[in-house]
Design an enzyme around this catalytic site. Sequence first.
Site, PDB file in Angstrom:
ATOM      1  N   GLY A 130       0.830  -1.203   0.000  1.00 13.63           N
ATOM      2  CA  GLY A 130       0.000   0.000   0.000  1.00 13.63           C
ATOM      3  C   GLY A 130       0.857   1.243   0.000  1.00 13.63           C
TER       4      GLY A 130
ATOM      5  CB  VAL B 276       2.490  -6.598   5.113  1.00 15.81           C
ATOM      6  CG1 VAL B 276       2.504  -7.647   6.225  1.00 15.81           C
ATOM      7  CG2 VAL B 276       2.118  -5.230   5.694  1.00 15.81           C
TER       8      VAL B 276
ATOM      9  CE  LYS C  44       2.833  -0.567   7.845  1.00 17.90           C
ATOM     10  NZ  LYS C  44       1.779   0.130   8.633  1.00 17.90           N
TER      11      LYS C  44
ATOM     12  CG  ASP D  15      -6.017   3.252   8.089  1.00 17.72           C
ATOM     13  OD1 ASP D  15      -7.017   3.513   7.388  1.00 17.72           O
ATOM     14  OD2 ASP D  15      -4.973   2.764   7.630  1.00 17.72           O
TER      15      ASP D  15
END
Length: 344
Positions: free
Chosen positions: A14, A19, A34, A125
């Site tokens: 992203g 990840v 990550k 988020d």
Amino acid sequence: MAASFDFLKRLGAGYFGEVWHALDTGLGCEVALKCIPPDKIINSTNLHQEAQTLKASEHANIVRVTETGTLDDGRVYVSMEYLPKGSVEDEASGALLGLPRAKKLMTDVLRGLGHAHRQGIVHRDVKPANIMIGNSNEGKLSDFGLAVPDIGSVDASQFKQYQYRLHLAPEVRGFTDYTPVSDVYACGITLYRLVNGDTYLPSIDLAEATLRARRGEFPPRDTYREFVPSSLRGMINKALSVDPSDRYQTADEMRHALEQQKLLVSWQERKTPRGTIWFGEGVSGRKFRLSLSRDNNSMWDIEFKTGKHGTLRRKSSDCHNSLTEAKGAQVARRILHRVTQTEA
């Protein structure tokens, strides 16, 4: 000595990095790794803020962090427990989840989120992709990259480029506008998506979605699957209130409201040329089949069957013929709600 990892499989990518499913060769265990480029770090004064935030908010319903550091290529890494079942987004794949499953997952997330809020941490988020499935099928909140306690060190331009508008509360214009009640709104959107499936979200561009959200029209508060009980619709709509003061004021308050919901049946629906068929399975194992179909005279018939061992038997008291379209929809919805909440 620096940590060493064997990168096995990329799990996702992203705006803020990737990840990976990796092997920590030092510890000899699988991890979720990550990897974040330095220029994507939200808190420029603390490259390891996300790992520290996860550590500070340790909880059974929050993904556990094991280590943080810097890779040889300069990327910051956060090593976390590897959860092979993936995320809620993977599980749902845009479709609806059974009501008992959606309730379980969101109850878990709200429990973890409430704990984070008590530590002074706002997630910013919450969405299906950031809810992982634990080894016991529990929900575990992840990705605390935007959960930055030290607001003064934030590169706000990163947030503006990234922000996912669908889950963004109407009052949020910038990074500092986000509060725990904004997280509650994101939980409301998430639950809406899980009980309806993403096909119930109008296909509009982000600018229009933002405008409608600020008017309380997106997602549409009056559009739910027929089997979603009125009490659950009201609960979700409360979490989605445009005015923050009208929402649940804490994640714990929303969790308590969700825990009170009786959601005992998982439903799927199938559209046919003549109407709709709903297939349900209760937590007790009982199965249900409800059909609403148009007859040759343009009237509507309802047939309801139920059973526990493969053979479904017609329940005459819930079967009706020659109803108007409006009456047929009303009766079908009443049966669906009753069965969902009682399995009877």
